[in-house]
Design a protein around this motif. Structure first.
Motif, PDB file in Angstrom:
ATOM      1  N   ARG A   1       0.845  -1.180   0.000  1.00 27.52           N
ATOM      2  CA  ARG A   1       0.000   0.000   0.000  1.00 27.52           C
ATOM      3  C   ARG A   1       0.883   1.232   0.000  1.00 27.52           C
ATOM      4  NH1 ARG A   1      -2.341   0.650   4.792  1.00 27.52           N
ATOM      5  NH2 ARG A   1      -4.153   1.794   4.016  1.00 27.52           N
TER       6      ARG A   1
ATOM      7  N   GLY B   1      -1.698   7.869  -1.960  1.00 25.34           N
ATOM      8  CA  GLY B   1      -1.864   8.674  -3.152  1.00 25.34           C
ATOM      9  C   GLY B   1      -2.114  10.116  -2.776  1.00 25.34           C
TER      10      GLY B   1
ATOM     11  N   THR C   1      -3.751   3.611  -1.893  1.00 24.93           N
ATOM     12  CA  THR C   1      -3.952   2.708  -3.023  1.00 24.93           C
ATOM     13  C   THR C   1      -2.999   1.532  -2.863  1.00 24.93           C
ATOM     14  OG1 THR C   1      -3.993   2.534  -5.446  1.00 24.93           O
ATOM     15  CG2 THR C   1      -2.264   3.887  -4.465  1.00 24.93           C
ATOM     16  N   SER C   2      -3.229   0.475  -3.603  1.00 22.24           N
ATOM     17  CA  SER C   2      -2.441  -0.755  -3.442  1.00 22.24           C
ATOM     18  C   SER C   2      -1.858  -1.193  -4.773  1.00 22.24           C
ATOM     19  CB  SER C   2      -3.311  -1.879  -2.860  1.00 22.24           C
ATOM     20  OG  SER C   2      -4.376  -2.184  -3.743  1.00 22.24           O
TER      21      SER C   2
ATOM     22  N   ARG D   1      -1.121  -1.902 -11.165  1.00 22.41           N
ATOM     23  CA  ARG D   1      -2.261  -1.501 -10.342  1.00 22.41           C
ATOM     24  C   ARG D   1      -3.564  -1.779 -11.082  1.00 22.41           C
ATOM     25  NH1 ARG D   1      -2.117   3.901 -10.467  1.00 22.41           N
ATOM     26  NH2 ARG D   1      -3.565   4.165  -8.708  1.00 22.41           N
TER      27      ARG D   1
ATOM     28  N   THR E   1      -6.299  -0.172 -11.633  1.00 18.56           N
ATOM     29  CA  THR E   1      -7.044   1.075 -11.745  1.00 18.56           C
ATOM     30  C   THR E   1      -6.680   1.752 -13.056  1.00 18.56           C
ATOM     31  OG1 THR E   1      -7.464   3.235 -10.738  1.00 18.56           O
ATOM     32  CG2 THR E   1      -5.263   2.321 -10.468  1.00 18.56           C
TER      33      THR E   1
END
Length: 494
Positions: A158, A161, A166-167, A354, A356
């Motif tokens: 982790r 941000g 976020t991870s 990630r 995302t």
């Protein structure tokens, strides 16, 4: 950054065992006081104890004793100014001397008069080797503070941000690159004077024209510009200028000339000549675009050059470079080509790992702030930040890695002063301004007056004391005083 604390660790550990709870100062401060008095006695044997702050202030007072100092004594003063920075003012030094006076006699190594004018060593049975420790601390080169990194391995991490955590997951089958080599910090104890003939510089300019014409497919005229330059240096009596066929560099040299007389061309040609001779050179210019333009010039010649750039204004520098290249090239916006884009990349390898679609912006990269996902509360309390294992292939840090092997460094004054060597490359904490004098055979400053103005702004900031507007310092001070008077009445101001 120098390590100014570890020299006293052994003494502090021994003193702490005998330290009374009612002592007004700590064992660390006792060591600082005695180190200052030891330095004062070694440099100014007849000076009073309260005079140390004058020596540490840095002002070049005409001390008669300094005329006969050895190199070891000069190093003692320099080390003391690094270690005892809190005592460069008379009030902290006088206050700590008062507190030192009330320590038990078996702890103190000095007897000091109440007026702080006389002091002398006293017999001690605790830490009898303290004088050797003080001498070693003052005469040995101060080491750099070091930062130990723990590299992240496969697993889930982790990081913070811009607004939330976020991870990212590092897969077990990911091949981590080998660590990049670091800078050599051995330094150069002395530098021999450098002499280069004007004919050698003209030959270098001719070689540069040939290489650039082939590389860029358009003629280069560096030789013509340099051939029109007339080099004149002072005669041995320094009474008149006379033509010279050799450029002699020993210490500081200031070359002046009319606008567009070829000074910048001479700087570029001299840097290329040094690189071809196997020497290291640093160029200091006024702005980042000038840094990138010279980096493009030297890389087109097949030389190893790299810029010293910070990361705080990377987006602005990238936009400026795009506009500059678009104005100078006839190709479309998608086919822009410049070596500067190699060092201004905003790509982060962790972005592709990630889950995302929102990319990381500049400044959000977790280069040193990866935290392993905790399995329980105990692991969460003891978690430590880890470094990204992909640093050694990361495009965002390409400039830092290229600087290790480059023979020509190009920097701005702000880049030299503020930019630190990445801890992923060297564990020692130091800025490039210090690394330059360890690595470079020559430092060339272009437009020295502008660079001096930037350095003055950094190290000697100015403040408007009085003006018609309310942003002057005295105006803001008077407002604060009036507000407090209205609030506190006639009571004492804090």
């Amino acid at each position: 950054m120098r390590d100014t604390y570890s020299w006293r660790n052994i003494l502090v550990q021994r003193l702490r065992k005998q330290w009374p709870d009612t002592a007004g100062i700590s064992p660390r401060r006792l060591c600082d006081v005695e180190l200052g008095l030891y330095c004062l006695r070694s440099l100014f044997a007849s000076a009073p104890a309260h005079a140390l702050w004058v020596v540490l202030s840095g002002y070049n007072f005409p001390f008669p004793e300094a005329m006969h100092w050895t190199d070891e004594q000069r190093r003692m003063l320099n080390n003391a100014r690094h270690i005892l920075t809190p005592f460069k003012n008379p009030f902290p030094w006088q206050r700590i001397l008062d507190q030192y006076l009330y320590l038990p006699e078996h702890l103190r190594g000095y007897d000091i008069a109440e007026q702080h004018d006389q002091y002398a060593t006293r017999p001690i049975s605790l830490c009898v080797n303290r004088w050797e420790v003080y001498h070693q601390a003052l005469t040995s080169p101060l080491k750099h503070t070091r930062r130990t990194l723990t590299w992240a391995d496969a697993g889930q991490y982790r990081f913070s941000g811009q607004r939330h955590w976020t991870s990212v997951t590092l897969p077990s089958d990911l091949v981590f690159p080998a660590p990049a080599p670091g800078h050599t910090l051995d330094g150069k104890p002395s530098r021999s004077p450098l002499t280069v003939s004007w004919e050698d510089l003209l030959d270098t300019a001719h070689w540069m024209d040939t290489q650039l014409t082939q590389q860029r497919q358009k003629p280069s005229n560096l030789w013509e510009i340099l051939e029109r330059v007339q080099l004149e240096l002072f005669n041995p009596d320094r009474t008149a200028l006379q033509p010279s066929g050799h450029l002699y560099l020993d210490g500081m040299l200031h070359l002046i000339g009319m606008v567009s007389s070829g000074k910048s061309t001479l700087m570029n040609v001299l840097a290329v000549w040094m690189a071809r001779q196997g020497m290291h050179c640093t160029l200091v210019v006024g702005d980042v675009m000038g840094v990138l333009e010279r980096a493009q010039l030297f890389t087109d010649l097949g030389l190893r050059a790299a810029p010293i750039l910070g990361a705080s204004n990377r987006e602005r520098h990238t936009n400026r470079l795009h506009r500059m290249v678009a104005a100078s090239q006839t190709a479309g916006a998608l086919s822009q080509s410049h070596i500067g884009f190699r060092w201004l990349s905003s790509a982060c390898p962790l972005d592709g790992l990630r889950d995302t679609a929102q990319p990381l912006t500049i400044g959000q990269q977790p280069c040193l702030q990866l935290y392993a996902v905790a399995k329980n509360d105990e692991e969460d309390a003891n978690r430590k930040a880890r470094a990204c294992p992909l640093y050694h292939v990361c495009p965002f840090h390409q400039a830092q890695r290229d600087l290790v092997a480059a023979s020509i460094w190009i920097a701005t004054p702000a880049g030299l002063v503020y930019t630190r060597v990445a801890p992923q490359i060297n564990p020692e904490q130091l800025r490039f301004a210090e690394l330059v004098y360890r690595r470079s055979n020559l430092v060339i400053v272009d437009e020295a007056d502008q660079v001096q103005m930037q350095l003055d702004t950094i190290f000697s900031p100015n403040q408007t004391l009085v003006s018609r507007s309310t942003d002057a310092w005295m105006g803001r001070l008077s407002q604060q005083v009036l507000v407090q008077l209205n609030r506190e009445g006639r009571s004492q101001l804090v």
